[in-house]
Design an enzyme around this catalytic site. Sequence first.
Site, PDB file in Angstrom:
ATOM      1  N   GLU A 292      -1.864  -9.131  -2.434  1.00 52.29           N
ATOM      2  CA  GLU A 292      -3.322  -9.318  -2.448  1.00 52.29           C
ATOM      3  C   GLU A 292      -3.895  -9.073  -3.846  1.00 52.29           C
ATOM      4  OE1 GLU A 292      -3.848  -6.722   1.037  1.00 52.29           O
ATOM      5  OE2 GLU A 292      -5.116  -8.312   1.868  1.00 52.29           O
TER       6      GLU A 292
ATOM      7  N   ALA B  51       0.850  -1.183   0.000  1.00 54.62           N
ATOM      8  CA  ALA B  51       0.000   0.000   0.000  1.00 54.62           C
ATOM      9  C   ALA B  51       0.893   1.243   0.000  1.00 54.62           C
ATOM     10  CB  ALA B  51      -0.865  -0.004   1.250  1.00 54.62           C
TER      11      ALA B  51
ATOM     12  N   GLY C 160      -0.601  -5.289   0.017  1.00 50.19           N
ATOM     13  CA  GLY C 160      -1.637  -5.049  -0.988  1.00 50.19           C
ATOM     14  C   GLY C 160      -1.209  -5.539  -2.364  1.00 50.19           C
TER      15      GLY C 160
END
Length: 701
Positions: free
Chosen positions: A104, A62, A101
Site C-alpha cells: 500500500e 504492518a 501495508g
Amino acid sequence: MSSVVSYEIINNIGVIKVNNPPVNALSQAVREGILKAVQAAQNDSSEAIVLLCEGRTFIAGADITEFGKPPMAPSLPEVLGAIESSSKLVIAAIHGTALGGGFEVSLACHYRCAVPSAKVGLPEVKLGILPGAGGTQRVPRVAGVKAALEMITSGDPISAKKAGEMGLIDEVLGSEDLQKEALAYARELVNSGAKLKRIRDINIDPATIEPGFFDNYRKQVAKRARGQIAQDRIVSCVEAAVGQPIDAGLEVERKMFMELVSSPQSKAMRHAFFAEREAAKIKDLPKDTAVRDIKKVAIIGSGTMGGGIAMCFANVGIPVKLVELSAEALERGLGVIRKNYSITVQKGKLSEADMEKRVGLITGTTSYDDIGDVDLVIEAVFENPDVKKEVFGKLDAVCKPGCILATNTSYQDVNMIAEATKRPQDVVGMHFFSPANVMKLLEVVRGDKTAHDVLATVMQIGKKIGKVCVLSRVCYGFIGNRMLAGYGRQAHMLLLDGATPTQVDSAAEKFGMAMGPLAVGDLAGLDIGYKARQALTDVVHDPKTHCVASALVEMGRLGQKSGAGYYKYDPATRARQPDPEVDELIKQKAAELGISRREISEEEIIDRLFFPLINEGARILEEGIAQRPGDIDIVYLYGYGFPVAKGGPMCYADQVGLKKVVDRIVEFGEKLGKDYWEPAPLLVRLANEGKTFADWAKENA
Ligand code: NAD
C-alpha cells in the site's frame, strides 16, 4: 531521520532507505522516519525521491505486534498522504515481497519499479482483516475491479511480471541490482519529464461494471470463505471504489477495517498465525541443539502413506529409497507416485522435466540391505504392533549409527517401538496426515528416550518439506486422533438420538469444518474404521458408537469408493445425496438399543461435536502431551480442516467462555450419561478461576 530510516541524496535523487530487520515491518518508527524523510525532501536539491529497503525485502507488512494496542502517530494513511501529495516524484523500488501495508505504501508512490524476483500482494484476508490503507481503493483503480477482487480476497502474492501486466508495477527492472537500477529508472523519469501519477485521481466508471457483478461475486466468495466475513467486506470496499471520489471509498474501507480488526474472527486468525510459529519451538530444548544432516531418506512401505511421504522429500530434492515386501507392491507404489505427479503436470502446476527429476529421486528396493547408508528412515507399514516391532528390529540391524528411525504410526506406542531397537534415543514418531504429500500437519512424537538432537532435526526437516510441525508426547492417538475419538463418537450418537447424516454434516460445515464428520468417513472409507475395530479384539466397543457404521460396511456401503456410505453418491459428480435406506437403518439401530429418537437442534449438534474436542484437549494439556493450547489448535487447523476463523478448538473454547463449556458438558452428562461427559479437571479449574487457555499458555510459557 530515525534509527530505522535513512535519507541521502545520490546523483540528485533523494533516497529513503528503510532498515528494520527482519522484514522491514511498518512499525511506528518506520512510519515516522518515512514521513520525515518525504517532508525533508520537499525542500532540498533532490529532483525525485526513491523509496527502497535494505535487507531481504521491501516492507513486508504492518507490524502486527501493534495490533490491538492504542494507535501511535503518525498513522499509515497520514504517511501515504504525504507521499502521494509530494511535489516531487516518489518512486517505490521493490525487492523481496511488498506485502500488505508495504504494498500500500508503494501504491501511494507515483511510480513503482521492482526487481524481476520481487512479489507483491495484499495478504490481510489471511488474518481476517482487509488492506486498511487504501489497498481496496487503489488496486481496482489501476488493475480493474475483477483483478483487484481476486488479488485481495485470495491474499495470494503475485510476481513482479504479473503485477507489471496488471499495471500495478510500472517497470520491471533489468537486473536484481536494486539501488543501481532504481536510480537509473528515477533518472529516466526525471529526464523525460514524467508527471506526478496519482492513483487517487483515477475514476472507475460504473458503466464498465456489469449489473449484478458485485452481488454475484459476493456469493461466489462466500462459498469458499467458510464463514469468514472479511471476504464479504472486501467486496463492499471494492464496490465503494466505483463511481465516487477515493476519499468516500477510503472512509468505507476504514470503517470495515475497524470492524474486522476487533472481530473475534480476526483475533482467532492472528492467534493461529502466532501459534503456528510458536509450535516450532520445543520448550526444553536448548536453542543451540545441533541437528543431524539429512541427505538420504528411506521409507518402509509404499502404500497410501509411504508414497505420499516419499513425494514430500523428492519435492525438495532429497533422494528416497522405498522399501517394500515384494516387487509387485513396489511397482504399485511407484506407479501411484507417478500418477499423482502427472495429475499435477496436467493441472499445469509442475513441468514435465521437474516431474521426471522428482520421480527419478525415488527408487525402490525389496532389500533392507540397500538402506544402510541413509540418514533417516520413516516406517509406514501396516498398523500392527508386531509388524512394526519386526521392522524396527531389522532397521536396527542394517542402519548406520546416528540414523534417525521414525514411525508414521497413528496409534501405536512409540516407546514400545523404540524398545525393539538397541537405540531408543534415535527413535521418534513422524505422524503424517493423508494425503501425505498435501496435508500440512506433521505430529512429531517424542518418545521417553528420544534424543534432543533427533527432535531438533525432525522439526527442521519437517519444515523443509513444507510441513507445520507440532510436538506430541506418547499416548493413544497422540494429540489429533485422541481428540477426534470423542468428535466421531458424538457424530454417531447424534444419529441414534434423532439427527440425520445431512443435519450432522451440515451443522459441522456451517460451523466452518471443511467437511462434516460422516462425509469424511465416507471419503476415507468406512471399512478402515471397521477393520481397526475388528483388529482390537481386546477392546469392548460401545455399540452406540459404531453400530450404524459397521452395518453400512456389512451392507457393502464403504463410502465414496463404493458409491454409497452414509450417503448415496452421484457417479458423475460425486455429489452426496441423503439416502432413505440409511435413515431406516439408523431408526432400526436406535430401536434395537432402546433409544427414542427426538428432534435435535443445530446448537446441540455443534456443542456435542466440538465440546468433546475441547475437553480432551484440556486433558492432553494437563498430561503434558501437548506443550501449549496453541499447538493443539494448529493440529486441528492443519490436520482436520478446523476453520481458521475460529482459531482452533482451544481458541474457540476461550471465545465461547470456559464456564459455558463446562456448564454444557455437565448438562450433557446429566441428560446423556456421564460416560463421555465428565469435564476435564483443568477445564473446571480454569473456568472457576475465570481464566482462559490463553492465560494458561502465558502462565506455563
Ligand atoms: P497401506 O496398507 O496403504 O500401506 C502399507 C504398505 O506397507 C503396504 O504397501 C505393504 O506392502 C507395506 N509393508 C507391510 N509390511 C512391510 C514390511 N515389513 N516391509 C516393507 N513394507 C511393508 O497403509 P497406510 O495407510 O499407508 O498406513 C501406513 C501407516 O501409516 C500405518 O501405521 C498407519 O496407521 C499410518 N497412517 C495412516 C494414515 C492414513 O490415513 N492412511 C494416516 C496417518 C498415519
